[in-house]
Design a protein around this motif. Structure first.
Motif, PDB file in Angstrom:
ATOM      1  N   ILE A 156       0.886  -1.169  -0.014  1.00  0.00           N
ATOM      2  CA  ILE A 156      -0.068  -0.100   0.017  1.00  0.00           C
ATOM      3  C   ILE A 156       0.853   1.139  -0.099  1.00  0.00           C
ATOM      4  N   MET A 157       0.532   2.076  -1.064  1.00  0.00           N
ATOM      5  CA  MET A 157       1.550   3.278  -1.117  1.00  0.00           C
ATOM      6  C   MET A 157       0.795   4.269   0.133  1.00  0.00           C
ATOM      7  N   PRO A 158       2.022   5.149   0.331  1.00  0.00           N
ATOM      8  CA  PRO A 158       1.551   6.170   1.367  1.00  0.00           C
ATOM      9  C   PRO A 158       0.228   7.123   1.095  1.00  0.00           C
ATOM     10  N   ASP A 159       0.302   7.387  -0.340  1.00  0.00           N
ATOM     11  CA  ASP A 159      -1.025   7.836  -0.659  1.00  0.00           C
ATOM     12  C   ASP A 159      -2.436   7.420  -0.355  1.00  0.00           C
ATOM     13  N   ASP A 160      -2.162   6.056  -0.357  1.00  0.00           N
ATOM     14  CA  ASP A 160      -3.437   5.280  -0.397  1.00  0.00           C
ATOM     15  C   ASP A 160      -3.881   4.521   0.855  1.00  0.00           C
ATOM     16  N   ARG A 161      -2.984   4.999   1.818  1.00  0.00           N
ATOM     17  CA  ARG A 161      -3.246   4.715   3.274  1.00  0.00           C
ATOM     18  C   ARG A 161      -4.114   5.518   4.034  1.00  0.00           C
ATOM     19  N   LEU A 162      -4.961   4.600   4.924  1.00  0.00           N
ATOM     20  CA  LEU A 162      -5.760   5.322   5.817  1.00  0.00           C
ATOM     21  C   LEU A 162      -5.239   5.848   7.040  1.00  0.00           C
ATOM     22  N   ASP A 163      -5.607   6.995   7.503  1.00  0.00           N
ATOM     23  CA  ASP A 163      -5.276   7.460   8.779  1.00  0.00           C
ATOM     24  C   ASP A 163      -5.674   6.575   9.857  1.00  0.00           C
ATOM     25  N   ARG A 164      -5.229   6.599  11.091  1.00  0.00           N
ATOM     26  CA  ARG A 164      -5.528   5.528  12.040  1.00  0.00           C
ATOM     27  C   ARG A 164      -6.933   5.463  12.634  1.00  0.00           C
ATOM     28  N   ALA A 165      -7.516   6.609  12.768  1.00  0.00           N
ATOM     29  CA  ALA A 165      -8.881   6.751  13.228  1.00  0.00           C
ATOM     30  C   ALA A 165      -9.812   6.344  12.322  1.00  0.00           C
ATOM     31  N   PRO A 166      -9.765   6.574  11.105  1.00  0.00           N
ATOM     32  CA  PRO A 166     -10.799   6.088   9.835  1.00  0.00           C
ATOM     33  C   PRO A 166     -10.416   4.651   9.852  1.00  0.00           C
ATOM     34  N   ALA A 167      -9.247   4.038  10.026  1.00  0.00           N
ATOM     35  CA  ALA A 167      -8.902   2.622   9.903  1.00  0.00           C
ATOM     36  C   ALA A 167      -9.797   1.792  11.010  1.00  0.00           C
ATOM     37  N   VAL A 168      -9.737   2.486  12.227  1.00  0.00           N
ATOM     38  CA  VAL A 168     -10.353   2.062  13.248  1.00  0.00           C
ATOM     39  C   VAL A 168     -11.895   1.793  12.886  1.00  0.00           C
ATOM     40  N   GLY A 169     -12.357   2.820  12.551  1.00  0.00           N
ATOM     41  CA  GLY A 169     -13.957   2.931  12.112  1.00  0.00           C
ATOM     42  C   GLY A 169     -14.165   1.970  11.151  1.00  0.00           C
ATOM     43  N   VAL A 170     -13.380   1.682   9.960  1.00  0.00           N
ATOM     44  CA  VAL A 170     -13.755   0.898   9.072  1.00  0.00           C
ATOM     45  C   VAL A 170     -13.532  -0.599   9.630  1.00  0.00           C
ATOM     46  N   THR A 171     -12.593  -0.794  10.345  1.00  0.00           N
ATOM     47  CA  THR A 171     -12.437  -2.108  10.920  1.00  0.00           C
ATOM     48  C   THR A 171     -13.461  -2.519  11.821  1.00  0.00           C
ATOM     49  N   THR A 172     -13.988  -1.549  12.620  1.00  0.00           N
ATOM     50  CA  THR A 172     -14.994  -1.700  13.631  1.00  0.00           C
ATOM     51  C   THR A 172     -16.284  -2.105  12.763  1.00  0.00           C
ATOM     52  N   GLY A 173     -16.519  -1.337  11.477  1.00  0.00           N
ATOM     53  CA  GLY A 173     -17.596  -1.924  10.622  1.00  0.00           C
ATOM     54  C   GLY A 173     -17.646  -3.022  10.245  1.00  0.00           C
ATOM     55  N   TRP A 174     -16.301  -3.490   9.588  1.00  0.00           N
ATOM     56  CA  TRP A 174     -16.217  -4.975   8.896  1.00  0.00           C
ATOM     57  C   TRP A 174     -16.578  -5.925  10.094  1.00  0.00           C
ATOM     58  N   VAL A 175     -15.892  -5.853  11.235  1.00  0.00           N
ATOM     59  CA  VAL A 175     -16.003  -7.012  12.226  1.00  0.00           C
ATOM     60  C   VAL A 175     -17.509  -7.014  12.615  1.00  0.00           C
ATOM     61  N   SER A 176     -18.194  -5.552  13.103  1.00  0.00           N
ATOM     62  CA  SER A 176     -19.469  -5.623  13.478  1.00  0.00           C
ATOM     63  C   SER A 176     -20.498  -6.472  12.612  1.00  0.00           C
ATOM     64  N   LEU A 177     -19.980  -6.125  11.135  1.00  0.00           N
ATOM     65  CA  LEU A 177     -20.907  -6.718  10.072  1.00  0.00           C
ATOM     66  C   LEU A 177     -20.885  -8.387  10.187  1.00  0.00           C
ATOM     67  N   ALA A 178     -19.699  -8.507  10.244  1.00  0.00           N
ATOM     68  CA  ALA A 178     -19.404  -9.982  10.245  1.00  0.00           C
ATOM     69  C   ALA A 178     -20.155 -10.775  11.679  1.00  0.00           C
ATOM     70  N   LEU A 179     -19.973 -10.190  12.630  1.00  0.00           N
ATOM     71  CA  LEU A 179     -20.533 -10.629  13.964  1.00  0.00           C
ATOM     72  C   LEU A 179     -22.054 -10.661  13.653  1.00  0.00           C
ATOM     73  N   LEU A 180     -22.642  -9.413  13.377  1.00  0.00           N
ATOM     74  CA  LEU A 180     -24.106  -9.061  13.024  1.00  0.00           C
ATOM     75  C   LEU A 180     -24.777 -10.426  12.335  1.00  0.00           C
ATOM     76  N   VAL A 181     -24.102 -10.507  10.976  1.00  0.00           N
ATOM     77  CA  VAL A 181     -24.372 -11.334  10.078  1.00  0.00           C
ATOM     78  C   VAL A 181     -24.621 -12.944  10.656  1.00  0.00           C
ATOM     79  N   GLY A 182     -23.391 -13.011  11.285  1.00  0.00           N
ATOM     80  CA  GLY A 182     -23.110 -14.514  11.931  1.00  0.00           C
ATOM     81  C   GLY A 182     -24.216 -14.879  13.029  1.00  0.00           C
TER      82      GLY A 182
END
Length: 244
Positions: free
Chosen positions: A208-234
């Motif tokens: 991942i090139m530096p220009d494509d990286r997410l900042d820490r806070a948005p990355a935490v939010g997106v990660t929370t969304g992915w994991v929450s979605l997986a657990l919710l559907v599960g």
């Protein structure tokens, strides 16, 4: 109810053959990274070794995370296959049984990640005489393993079939690594890259090139969304499907 389910789940760790097998796999895979270490690196200047070890730690954490996701999925699918889920449903409600597996998947994932870190350091000891343990990097790897374990649990509950879960969990944690070669801006939003970023691991080492990286806070939010979605559907799947 939830307390009883948590105690039952905690006791299952004492005979967790699945965890033992995945831990062994994580250790061996990380240990095999010794073959990728240049033979002359031990005599290289400190700067050269430091430049190599940074990406090495990222690869080490990624290996552990992939197997942590496999563990999270396997821990459910094997119990379902062996009738453990059906048996435990006679002792308590479905929601309590599912919720009790959430912290267990996170702890198991962190243990798998720790085995990967340990194997990687053994590889560095063999090839380079060892390097100082960077505790912040180790903590990040364990956090990544815990997140990956939760992700794998959600996938395993949805998929249900043991061998299919192996494919789905591993592909869900590796497809973005291939996509990063062609479209890093999209791959940065997908597991496992966004999860690595969320726990503070530099993903430039995996494409991942530096220009494509997410900042820490948005990355935490997106990660929370992915994991929450997986657990919710599960969780919804677990509440509505028959368990035989």
């Amino acid at each position: 109810m939830i307390g009883r389910a948590l105690r039952v789940q905690a006791r299952s760790f004492t005979g967790d053959v699945v965890l033992l097998g995945v831990v062994a796999a994580a250790f061996v895979m990380s240990l095999s990274l010794a073959t990728s270490v240049p033979s002359d690196l031990a005599a290289a200047p400190v700067e050269a070794r430091a430049a190599f070890i940074g990406p090495f730690r990222v690869v080490m954490a990624t290996y552990g995370g992939v197997l942590a996701a496999v563990y999270g999925s396997f821990r459910y699918t094997i119990d379902r296959r062996d009738g453990v889920i059906a048996q435990r449903l006679t002792m308590g409600p479905r929601w309590a049984l599912f919720l009790a597996r959430v912290p267990a998947a996170a702890v198991g994932g962190a243990v798998v990640a720790l085995a990967g870190v340990f194997g990687g350091h053994i590889a560095l000891i063999v090839t380079m005489g060892g390097v100082p343990v960077e505790w912040s990097a180790t903590a990040s790897a364990l956090a990544f393993g815990a997140v990956a374990g939760l992700w794998g649990l959600g996938l395993g509950v949805v998929v249900q079939v043991h061998l299919v879960a192996l494919f789905v969990a591993s592909m869900s944690m590796s497809a973005a690594l291939l996509l990063a070669v062609f479209c890093g801006a999209v791959a940065a939003f997908l597991p496992p890259l966004v999860m690595l970023e969320a726990v503070g691991i530099d993903v430039t080492a995996v494409g991942i090139m530096p220009d494509d990286r997410l900042d820490r806070a948005p990355a935490v939010g997106v990660t929370t969304g992915w994991v929450s979605l997986a657990l919710l559907v599960g969780g919804v799947s677990f509440m509505k499907r028959d368990v035989k």
